[in-house]
Enzyme design. Structure first.
Site, mmCIF file in Angstrom:
data_model
loop_
_atom_site.group_PDB
_atom_site.id
_atom_site.type_symbol
_atom_site.label_atom_id
_atom_site.label_comp_id
_atom_site.label_asym_id
_atom_site.label_seq_id
_atom_site.Cartn_x
_atom_site.Cartn_y
_atom_site.Cartn_z
ATOM 1 N N GLU A 75 33.776 81.010 -15.097
ATOM 2 C CA GLU A 75 33.068 80.636 -13.866
ATOM 3 C C GLU A 75 33.694 79.399 -13.231
ATOM 4 O O GLU A 75 33.974 78.428 -13.911
ATOM 5 C CB GLU A 75 31.593 80.358 -14.198
ATOM 6 C CG GLU A 75 30.868 81.620 -14.645
ATOM 7 C CD GLU A 75 29.597 81.338 -15.446
ATOM 8 O OE1 GLU A 75 29.052 80.231 -15.351
ATOM 9 O OE2 GLU A 75 29.170 82.248 -16.179
ATOM 10 N N GLU A 88 27.884 85.568 -18.353
ATOM 11 C CA GLU A 88 28.562 85.238 -19.612
ATOM 12 C C GLU A 88 28.779 86.447 -20.498
ATOM 13 O O GLU A 88 29.804 86.563 -21.176
ATOM 14 C CB GLU A 88 27.793 84.149 -20.365
ATOM 15 C CG GLU A 88 27.922 82.753 -19.760
ATOM 16 C CD GLU A 88 27.058 82.527 -18.537
ATOM 17 O OE1 GLU A 88 26.211 83.412 -18.230
ATOM 18 O OE2 GLU A 88 27.196 81.482 -17.878
ATOM 19 N N PHE A 120 29.632 75.608 -20.290
ATOM 20 C CA PHE A 120 29.039 74.661 -21.237
ATOM 21 C C PHE A 120 28.791 75.454 -22.524
ATOM 22 O O PHE A 120 28.379 76.614 -22.457
ATOM 23 C CB PHE A 120 27.686 74.112 -20.742
ATOM 24 C CG PHE A 120 27.785 73.074 -19.655
ATOM 25 C CD1 PHE A 120 28.104 73.416 -18.357
ATOM 26 C CD2 PHE A 120 27.522 71.730 -19.938
ATOM 27 C CE1 PHE A 120 28.182 72.456 -17.351
ATOM 28 C CE2 PHE A 120 27.593 70.761 -18.938
ATOM 29 C CZ PHE A 120 27.923 71.124 -17.644
ATOM 30 N N ALA A 121 28.977 74.807 -23.671
ATOM 31 C CA ALA A 121 28.802 75.510 -24.944
ATOM 32 C C ALA A 121 27.392 76.083 -25.065
ATOM 33 O O ALA A 121 27.174 77.094 -25.738
ATOM 34 C CB ALA A 121 29.095 74.581 -26.108
ATOM 35 N N ASP A 122 26.447 75.447 -24.381
ATOM 36 C CA ASP A 122 25.064 75.934 -24.398
ATOM 37 C C ASP A 122 24.973 77.373 -23.879
ATOM 38 O O ASP A 122 24.089 78.124 -24.265
ATOM 39 C CB ASP A 122 24.192 75.045 -23.518
ATOM 40 C CG ASP A 122 24.437 73.563 -23.791
ATOM 41 O OD1 ASP A 122 23.585 72.935 -24.416
ATOM 42 O OD2 ASP A 122 25.505 73.047 -23.391
ATOM 43 N N PHE A 123 25.889 77.739 -22.988
ATOM 44 C CA PHE A 123 25.829 79.082 -22.398
ATOM 45 C C PHE A 123 26.473 80.137 -23.291
ATOM 46 O O PHE A 123 26.458 81.321 -22.959
ATOM 47 C CB PHE A 123 26.471 79.120 -21.003
ATOM 48 C CG PHE A 123 26.098 77.992 -20.079
ATOM 49 C CD1 PHE A 123 24.902 77.293 -20.243
ATOM 50 C CD2 PHE A 123 26.933 77.611 -19.043
ATOM 51 C CE1 PHE A 123 24.570 76.235 -19.401
ATOM 52 C CE2 PHE A 123 26.601 76.559 -18.201
ATOM 53 C CZ PHE A 123 25.424 75.874 -18.378
ATOM 54 N N MET A 130 25.091 80.933 -25.759
ATOM 55 C CA MET A 130 23.898 81.659 -26.193
ATOM 56 C C MET A 130 23.649 82.878 -25.300
ATOM 57 O O MET A 130 23.034 83.838 -25.716
ATOM 58 C CB MET A 130 22.664 80.746 -26.184
ATOM 59 C CG MET A 130 22.858 79.428 -26.909
ATOM 60 S SD MET A 130 23.596 79.621 -28.536
ATOM 61 C CE MET A 130 24.432 78.047 -28.718
ATOM 62 N N HIS A 156 22.359 71.435 -21.757
ATOM 63 C CA HIS A 156 23.751 71.211 -21.332
ATOM 64 C C HIS A 156 24.452 70.169 -22.204
ATOM 65 O O HIS A 156 25.432 69.560 -21.769
ATOM 66 C CB HIS A 156 23.811 70.733 -19.877
ATOM 67 C CG HIS A 156 23.525 71.790 -18.846
ATOM 68 N ND1 HIS A 156 22.286 72.351 -18.674
ATOM 69 C CD2 HIS A 156 24.326 72.391 -17.936
ATOM 70 C CE1 HIS A 156 22.342 73.241 -17.697
ATOM 71 N NE2 HIS A 156 23.569 73.288 -17.235
HETATM 72 C C1 LIG Z 1 23.912 80.757 -18.003
HETATM 73 C C2 LIG Z 1 24.494 79.711 -17.151
HETATM 74 N N1 LIG Z 1 25.749 79.847 -16.690
HETATM 75 C C3 LIG Z 1 26.289 78.902 -15.901
HETATM 76 C C4 LIG Z 1 25.572 77.785 -15.565
HETATM 77 C C5 LIG Z 1 26.197 76.696 -14.718
HETATM 78 N N2 LIG Z 1 25.615 76.721 -13.391
HETATM 79 C C6 LIG Z 1 24.537 75.983 -13.089
HETATM 80 S S1 LIG Z 1 23.970 76.287 -11.553
HETATM 81 C C7 LIG Z 1 25.186 77.411 -11.276
HETATM 82 C C8 LIG Z 1 25.246 78.108 -9.963
HETATM 83 C C9 LIG Z 1 24.006 78.845 -9.705
HETATM 84 O O1 LIG Z 1 24.128 79.492 -8.504
HETATM 85 P P1 LIG Z 1 22.851 80.096 -7.796
HETATM 86 O O2 LIG Z 1 22.105 80.962 -8.738
HETATM 87 O O3 LIG Z 1 23.300 80.707 -6.520
HETATM 88 O O4 LIG Z 1 21.924 78.817 -7.522
HETATM 89 P P2 LIG Z 1 22.224 77.553 -6.583
HETATM 90 O O5 LIG Z 1 22.891 76.531 -7.441
HETATM 91 O O6 LIG Z 1 23.069 77.983 -5.465
HETATM 92 O O7 LIG Z 1 20.890 77.074 -6.160
HETATM 93 C C10 LIG Z 1 26.010 77.537 -12.380
HETATM 94 C C11 LIG Z 1 27.189 78.408 -12.461
HETATM 95 C C12 LIG Z 1 24.273 77.664 -16.089
HETATM 96 N N3 LIG Z 1 23.521 76.582 -15.839
HETATM 97 N N4 LIG Z 1 23.737 78.640 -16.857
#
Ligand SMILES: Cc1ncc(C[n+]2csc(CCOP(=O)(O)OP(=O)(O)O)c2C)c(N)n1
Ligand SMILES: [Mg+2]
Lengths: 325, 318
Positions: free
Chosen positions: A32, A61, A84-87, A89, A130
Site C-alpha cells: 500500500e 492485506e 505496519f506490522a499490526d496489519f 493480523m 500501530h
Molecule cells: C488494515 C489496515 N491497512 C492499512 C492501514 C493504513 N491506513 C490507515 S488509513 C488508510 C487509508 C484509508 O483510506 P479510506 O478508507 O479511504 O479512509 P480516509 O483515510 O480517506 O478517510 C490506510 C491505508 C490501516 N490503518 N489498516
C-alpha cells in the site's frame, strides 16, 4: 574492502531493494502507498523500476499476501510490504495457513521465495494498533523465517539474504531504527540467517537483545562498564533460524543470561530462549535467567505511558546490577 | 424544515470544523502527539447522518473519527483532552486520535484498522435485532476501506440477516496517498450494494441536507426491519491524510478549488441565509458559542493531568 558510508536504516532497506531488483528481474514489490510511502522506504523506486515492478495495491492485506504467495509459487520473488506490522493480523490466514505450510503440505513440491517487510515497534505515540512488536507470534509457526535486524548494516545484508532465500521470510523493521544511522559498505554483501552477532564482548553477563533493544542494551553496557561490569551483548539477527549455539557459548563464559525485547514478555522471544537454555545449558548458569520486555498490556497512546511500557538503558542496567548482586 | 433543526445542523458542522482546525494548531504547536487524521471538509457527512439518528442508536467509526463522534454528541473538552493524552480524555489518554470514543453517546469506537469497525457494527445491529429495541447502527468508513474483505463480508452478512445497519462510505477520493482510480476500477462505490441486494445510494457529501435525507430513508428502512443500505457520500478532505502528509498525490489547486467552491459549511450557510431566510444575527451567536467552547476545551485539556504510569495496566481486563 568496499568503502563505508553512514546511512540511515531506511536507506539501508531501500538500497537492498534497489540492488536486488537490479540484480534479479523476478524481484518485484507490492504494497500500500509505495509511491508516497508512510516511512519513505520505497519513495522514488517507481521511477526506476516502473509500475509493473513497484505495485501499489488497494488496502487489501489478504490479497497482497495471497498474491505474493501465488507469484512466489510460480517463479517470481515478491517483496510485499505490510504498512505496519499490526496489519499482519489482517493477513494472518494466508501467512500462517498457506505461506508457512505450502512447501511442507505439498511434500516439497512447492517453494515460496517471498519476503514480507513490515515496520514494527513503538515510540511514535501511534497507539495500540500501530505500535506492536509481534515478532514472537510468528516464532510459533513452523515454516516462516524471521529476520530482526538492529543496525543499517544488518538491515541491508539480511534483506538481501531474505530476498534470495527460497523460504518465505518475515522481515521486521523497527520504526525507530529507520532514522538511526550506521556504517554500510557500498555495493553487494549478504549476511547469513541463523548466525547471531556478538555486538559487544564481555565476561560478566550475556544480554540477548533484538531490534531497537540492541541499542538500549549497548547503552546499558556502556554505563555498566564505568562500574567495572562487562556485558556481552548478543543480537540473534534472525529468530528462525535461532542461533542457540552463539548464545550458549556466550553464557558458558558469563554464567548469566538476560533477554531484552520490546514485545510483550509473556510468550515472547526471551521465553523461548530461556526455555531452550533451561533444556540445554542450565548447568552453566550461576543465576536465574532474567527476561525484560514490554508489559503485558496493549500499547497506550499517551507518551508517558508508552515510555513506561518498555525496558530502557537505565532499567536494563539496574536489572543487571541486581542479578550480579 | 424547522429553523432550530437547521441551525443545529450548522452548529454541529461548525463545531467539527472549529475543533479540527484547533487540533491542527495544537498539533503543530507540539501539544498533541501521534498521528492525527482530520475531518475538515467532510463535516456534512457526519452532521447530516447523525442527525437522522436517535441518541441511543450506535455508530461505528474509523481512524478519521473526530467528526463522527462530535456529530453523535461527543464532548469536545474530553476529546481535546484525549488528543492531548490526558487522564481526563474520553479514553483516559490511552486511545488518542485513532481510538477516540465515547460509548455513552453511542459510539462503538473509532478503529485504527481500516474496515475493522464495519464488521463490529454488524454485531451491534444484530444485538438490536435480538433485543427487539428498534435501534439502528450507522457505520462510517472510507472509500479505501471498501477494498477490504471485511467490508464485503459485513455487507453480505448484514443483507442476509436483514441487519439494521446503515453503511456510510465517506468517499473522499483518496485512501491515504492513493487516488480512487488507482485503487478500484469503479467510479461509484454505491454499485457495490448491488452484489448484496441492498439499496446503494449516492449523495453529495458536501450537502448536509442531502445526506440527512438519504440517511433518514435508510434509517426508516432499517427500523422497519427491511435491512441494511449502503450510502456513498462524495466528499473531500481538506487536509492531508494525517497532519504532516506531504500530499504529493494531489495538487494545491485541486484542494483550494474544493475549499473555495465545495466547502460544506460555506454552502450550507449560504443556503440558510438565502433559501431558509435565516438572519446572520441568528448564526453569529452560534459561532461565538462554539469558538468559546473549543477555546475552553483546549484550556481544559492543557490543565488536565497526564496519566500516572503506575496505572498503566488498568483496564487490560475488567
Ligand atoms: C488494515 C489496515 N491497512 C492499512 C492501514 C493504513 N491506513 C490507515 S488509513 C488508510 C487509508 C484509508 O483510506 P479510506 O478508507 O479511504 O479512509 P480516509 O483515510 O480517506 O478517510 C490506510 C491505508 C490501516 N490503518 N489498516
Ligand atoms: Mg478515503
Amino acid at each position: 574492502m568496499a568503502e563505508m558510508k553512514l546511512i540511515t536504516g531506511k536507506d539501508a532497506i531501500r538500497y537492498a531493494l534497489i540492488e536486488e531488483m537490479r540484480r534479479d528481474k523476478s524481484v518485484f514489490l507490492l504494497g500500500e502507498d509505495l509511491e508516497q510511502a508512510t516511512f519513505g522506504v520505497t519513495d522514488g523506486l517507481i521511477e526506476e523500476f516502473g509500475a509493473e515492478r513497484v505495485r501499489n495495491t488497494p488496502i487489501s492485506e489478504n490479497a497482497i499476501v495471497g498474491a505474493a504467495i501465488g507469484a512466489a509459487l510460480t517463479g517470481m520473488r515478491p517483496v510485499a510490504e505490510i504498512m505496519f506490522a499490526d496489519f499482519l493480523m489482517d493477513a494472518m490466514d494466508p501467512i500462517v495457513n498457506t505461506m508457512a505450510k505450502a512447501r511442507f503440505m505439498t511434500g516439497g513440491q512447492a517453494k515460496v521465495p517471498m519476503v514480507i517487510r513490515t515496520p514494527s515497534g513503538a515510540g511514535l505515540s501511534a497507539g495500540a494498533q500501530h505500535s506492536q512488536s509481534p515478532e514472537a507470534l510468528f516464532m510459533h509457526i513452523p515454516g516462516i523465517r524471521i529476520a530482526v535486524p538492529s543496525t543499517p548494516y544488518d538491515m541491508k545484508g539480511l534483506l538481501k539474504t531474505a530476498i534470495r532465500s527460497d523460504d518465505p521470510v518475515l522481515f521486521f523493521e523497527h520504526k525507530m531504527l529507520y532514522y538511526e544511522g550506521g556504517d554500510v559498505p557500498d555495493g553487494d554483501y549478504t549476511i547469513p540467517f541463523g548466525k547471531a552477532d556478538v555486538k559487544r564482548k564481555g565476561k560478566d553477563i550475556t544480554i540477548v537483545a533484538v531490534l531497537a533493544m540492541v541499542k538500549k542494551a549497548l547503552m546499558a553496557a556502556d554505563m555498566l562498564a564505568g562500574e567495572g561490569i562487562e556485558v556481552e551483548v548478543v543480537d540473534p539477527m534472525t529468530l528462525n533460524p535461532l542461533d542457540m549455539e552463539t548464545i550458549i557459548n556466550s553464557l558458558k563464559k558469563t554464567k548469566r543470561l538476560m533477554t531484552v525485547e520490546e514485545g510483550a514478555r509473556t510468550g515472547g522471544i526471551g521465553a523461548e530462549i530461556a526455555a531452550r537454555v533451561a533444556e540445554e545449558a542450565l548447568d552453566y548458569l550461576d543465576a536465574p535467567i532474567k527476561r525484560l520486555g514490554g508489559m503485558d498490556c496493549p500499547i497506550p497512546f499517551s507518551p508517558v505511558l508508552e515510555e513506561a511500557m518498555y525496558p530502557t538503558e537505565d532499567s536494563i542496567a539496574a536489572a543487571v546490577k541486581q542479578m550480579l548482586g | 424544515m424547522e429553523k432550530g433543526f437547521l441551525l443545529g445542523l450548522y452548529e454541529t458542522m461548525f463545531r467539527i470544523r472549529t475543533f479540527e482546525e484547533e487540533v491542527k494548531r495544537q498539533f503543530e504547536d507540539g501539544n498533541i502527539p501521534g498521528f492525527i487524521h482530520l475531518g475538515s471538509g467532510q463535516e456534512a457527512v457526519s452532521a447530516g447522518a447523525c442527525a437522522a439518528l436517535k441518541p441511543d442508536d450506535n455508530i461505528g467509526s474509523t481512524h478519521r473519527g473526530h467528526a463522527n463522534l462530535i456529530a453523535k454528541g461527543g464532548r469536545t473538552d474530553r476529546m481535546m483532552a484525549e488528543l492531548f493524552a490526558r487522564e481526563t480524555g474520553s479514553c483516559k489518554g490511552r486511545g488518542g486520535c485513532l481510538h477516540i470514543t465515547e460509548m455513552s453517546v453511542g459510539s462503538l469506537g473509532a478503529n485504527g484498522i481500516v474496515a475493522a469497525g464495519i464488521i463490529v457494527a454488524n454485531g451491534a445491529a444484530l444485538s438490536a435485532k435480538l433485543q427487539h429495541n428498534n435501534k439502528v447502527v450507522l457505520t462510517f468508513f472510507g472509500d479505501g476501506a471498501t477494498n477490504q474483505g471485511k467490508f464485503h463480508e459485513a455487507m453480505n452478512l448484514a443483507s442476509l440477516w436483514a441487519l439494521p445497519n446503515i453503511f456510510i462510505c465517506e468517499n473522499n477520493l483518496y485512501g491515504e496517498a492513493t487516488p480512487l482510480a488507482k485503487h478500484m476500477k469503479i467510479k461509484d462505490i454505491a454499485v457495490r450494494a448491488k452484489a448484496y441486494d441492498m439499496p446503494g445510494v449516492i449523495v453529495d457529501g458536501q450537502d448536509v441536507l442531502a445526506v440527512y435525507d438519504a440517511v433518514t430513508e435508510a434509517v426508516k428502512r432499517a427500523r422497519d426491519g427491511k435491512g441494511p443500505s449502503l450510502i456513498e457520500a462524495k466528499t473531500y478532505r481538506f487536509h492531508g491524510h494525517h497532519i504532516g502528509d506531504p500530499e504529493t498525490y494531489r495538487t494545491r489547486e485541486e484542494v483550494e478549488d474544493w475549499m473555495e467552491k465545495r466547502d460544506p459549511l460555506k454552502l450550507f450557510k449560504a443556503k440558510l441565509l438565502k433559501e431558509f431566510k435565516v438572519k446572520g444575527t441568528e448564526i453569529d451567536p452560534i459561532e461565538h458559542k462554539i469558538l468559546k467552547e473549543i477555546e475552553d476545551a483546549v484550556k481544559f485539556a492543557a490543565q488536565s493531568p497526564t496519566p500516572d504510569p503506575l496505572n498503566l495496566t488498568a483496564n487490560v481486563y475488567v
